[in-house]
Design an enzyme around this catalytic site. Structure first.
Site, mmCIF file in Angstrom:
data_model
loop_
_atom_site.group_PDB
_atom_site.id
_atom_site.type_symbol
_atom_site.label_atom_id
_atom_site.label_comp_id
_atom_site.label_asym_id
_atom_site.label_seq_id
_atom_site.Cartn_x
_atom_site.Cartn_y
_atom_site.Cartn_z
ATOM 1 N N HIS A 134 22.555 39.053 72.749
ATOM 2 C CA HIS A 134 21.817 37.801 72.916
ATOM 3 C C HIS A 134 21.345 37.273 71.560
ATOM 4 O O HIS A 134 20.268 36.689 71.443
ATOM 5 C CB HIS A 134 20.631 37.982 73.867
ATOM 6 N N GLU A 150 54.239 18.567 78.421
ATOM 7 C CA GLU A 150 54.682 19.707 77.614
ATOM 8 C C GLU A 150 55.209 19.267 76.247
ATOM 9 O O GLU A 150 55.015 19.972 75.259
ATOM 10 C CB GLU A 150 55.789 20.466 78.341
ATOM 11 N N SER A 178 30.321 22.530 47.839
ATOM 12 C CA SER A 178 29.805 21.265 48.354
ATOM 13 C C SER A 178 29.881 20.203 47.262
ATOM 14 O O SER A 178 29.760 20.504 46.070
ATOM 15 C CB SER A 178 28.350 21.436 48.802
ATOM 16 N N SER A 179 30.079 18.958 47.668
ATOM 17 C CA SER A 179 30.126 17.864 46.702
ATOM 18 C C SER A 179 28.748 17.501 46.172
ATOM 19 O O SER A 179 28.637 16.794 45.171
ATOM 20 C CB SER A 179 30.763 16.629 47.342
ATOM 21 N N THR A 224 72.590 18.445 82.809
ATOM 22 C CA THR A 224 71.579 17.410 82.928
ATOM 23 C C THR A 224 70.659 17.498 81.717
ATOM 24 O O THR A 224 70.593 18.535 81.040
ATOM 25 C CB THR A 224 70.776 17.552 84.236
ATOM 26 N N ASN A 243 30.620 27.681 51.454
ATOM 27 C CA ASN A 243 30.845 27.551 52.895
ATOM 28 C C ASN A 243 31.990 28.444 53.370
ATOM 29 O O ASN A 243 32.972 28.639 52.645
ATOM 30 C CB ASN A 243 31.145 26.096 53.248
#
Length: 442
Positions: free
Chosen positions: A146, A316, A269-270, A98, A277
């Protein structure tokens, strides 16, 4: 775009279109070959089927077009195999099988390969963490609870906790991987009726050819092993995210105790020329969040009813390949972070003084407790800490002034490195456990 920028190419290949279709062809060939060996079809017919069931004979465009009509791809695939088989040998392709038998067994082949890849990536990450734990076993850093400085610890101790977690993941992955490397060959309703009296022998033969395990109970709708495998992947991804968040937090400008690998324009960064980063850590977190969300979908796929699902199985198809690929990608990039991690012990020492020495409050309380009693010592140190925060004065000097007469002489002034416990046994235990987990046989 996340996968394009940072994804694991090997995992993507395992779940590629060609690898998917090839897994189905492998199952069909093994089925025919095993049936010939058991005398269910002629050996010449099995050979003809094996020669026809080749990827170069499959028109992938036609396969998916016809699959849209059928709803599943195996019937169109079988038709193409039949058309490539000599006329005298037709009618025996997919004999007794099957659709879900073929697709689930093909999935098992893919997951077997994916498990090997996950184990490799997990091994690489664990080895990197183990190296760092040894290197920085005595490097003192503020433990944070914390999100605030708590007590001193060492970077090696912190990393030993990650290593122990990764060790447990490796054991879980080996178990989960074994549970999904299982053949499915039970026919339409799971009764094996179409396979005849040789069903059990056929399963054993086909499983051996494919390198899968035979089982005697159908699992068309019993998807618990797949859900457990998915949960294992999601848990591994969550650990990589925890590690990545640690790097993000400790690389903040105000903390600057760790940093990812450096490089020209890396994390640039631009618009802000000064930026650097933590790009790999950000990618790992992105992979993990997506993987964790998909694991919930796999739990929903367990809800399939009767002997075959009506929609849950389709979950799935979308969720599982993505989930595993995302987990592989997260492990890959986390390993890269660990390999290139930059550590700044001097900044760690500076940060231990960032709160006027309050990080040593517990240490002083424990030194005063034998003299004053634990409760009174806690109250005294607490009041001294409050005054330090109000005045900004040095905590040790404030505590000395507040101590009852004659008490301070019983208390040694402490350095952070003297209140880290004994990191060596902790780190040694984590390293030993990591080294003792056996590598699964392939």
């Amino acid at each position: 775009m996340l996968v394009r920028l940072f994804g694991d190419a090997e995992a993507e290949q395992i779940f590629s279109e060609r690898r998917l279709v090839q897994s189905w062809l492998d199952v069909e060939i093994s089925l025919a070959t095993a049936q010939a060996e058991l005398g269910l079809i002629e050996p010449e017919t099995a050979t003809a089927i094996a020669n026809a069931a080749r990827l170069e004979h499959v028109d992938l465009g036609l396969l998916w077009t016809e699959a849209q009509t059928v709803g599943y791809p195996i019937l169109p695939l079988v038709r193409q195999i039949e058309n490539a088989t000599p006329p005298e040998h037709r009618g025996r392709v997919h004999f007794g099988a099957t659709t879900q038998d073929i697709m689930d067994s093909g999935l098992a082949l893919q997951l077997t390969a994916a498990t090997a890849r996950l184990e490799t990536l997990l091994q690489q990450l664990g080895d990197q963490i183990a190296t760092l734990a040894q290197r920085y076993a005595t490097t003192v850093i503020a433990a944070r609870t914390h999100a605030q400085q708590a007590v001193p610890t060492t970077l090696g101790t912190k990393l030993a906790v990650y290593l122990a977690e990764i060790t447990r993941h490796r054991a879980r992955l080996m178990s989960a991987g074994r549970d999904v490397s299982v053949l499915s060959l039970f026919g339409a309703g799971g009764t094996s009726a179409a396979y005849g009296e040789s069903a059990a022998a056929l399963r054993k033969n086909v499983a051996a050819r494919l390198g899968l395990r035979p089982v005697d109970v159908p699992w068309h709708v019993a998807r618990d092993s797949l859900a457990a495998y998915s949960s294992t992947c999601a848990a591994m991804a969550a650990t990589t995210a925890r590690f990545a968040r640690e790097v993000v937090d400790l690389s903040r400008t105000e903390i600057a105790e760790l940093a990812e690998a450096d490089g020209y324009l890396r994390g640039a960064s631009s618009t802000m020329p000064q930026k650097r980063n933590p790009i790999e850590s950000e990618a790992v977190i992105g992979f993990a969040v997506c993987a964790e969300a998909l694991s919930v979908a796999m739990l929903r796929a367990m809800e399939a009813g009767h002997e075959r699902s009506a929609g849950e199985w389709q979950v799935e198809w979308q969720a599982l390949p993505q989930l595993v690929s995302l987990t592989c990608s997260g492990l890959l990039v986390a390993g890269s972070i660990a390999r290139g991690l930059r550590v700044f012990p001097e900044r760690m020492r500076q940060n231990l003084r960032a709160d006027a020495g309050l990080v040593m409050a517990e240490a002083h309380m424990m030194r005063l407790a034998p003299v004053l009693g634990r409760d009174r010592a806690h109250e005294l140190v607490y009041d001294a800490a409050r005054r330090t925060r109000e005045t900004g004065e040095d905590f040790v000097q404030t505590l000395r002034q507040m101590c009852p007469e004659g008490i301070w002489t019983a208390v040694d002034e402490l350095e952070p490195g003297r209140h880290v416990g004994d990191p060596e046994p902790t780190i040694a235990a984590a390293l030993s456990a990591w080294a003792s987990v056996p590598v699964s046989p392939r």
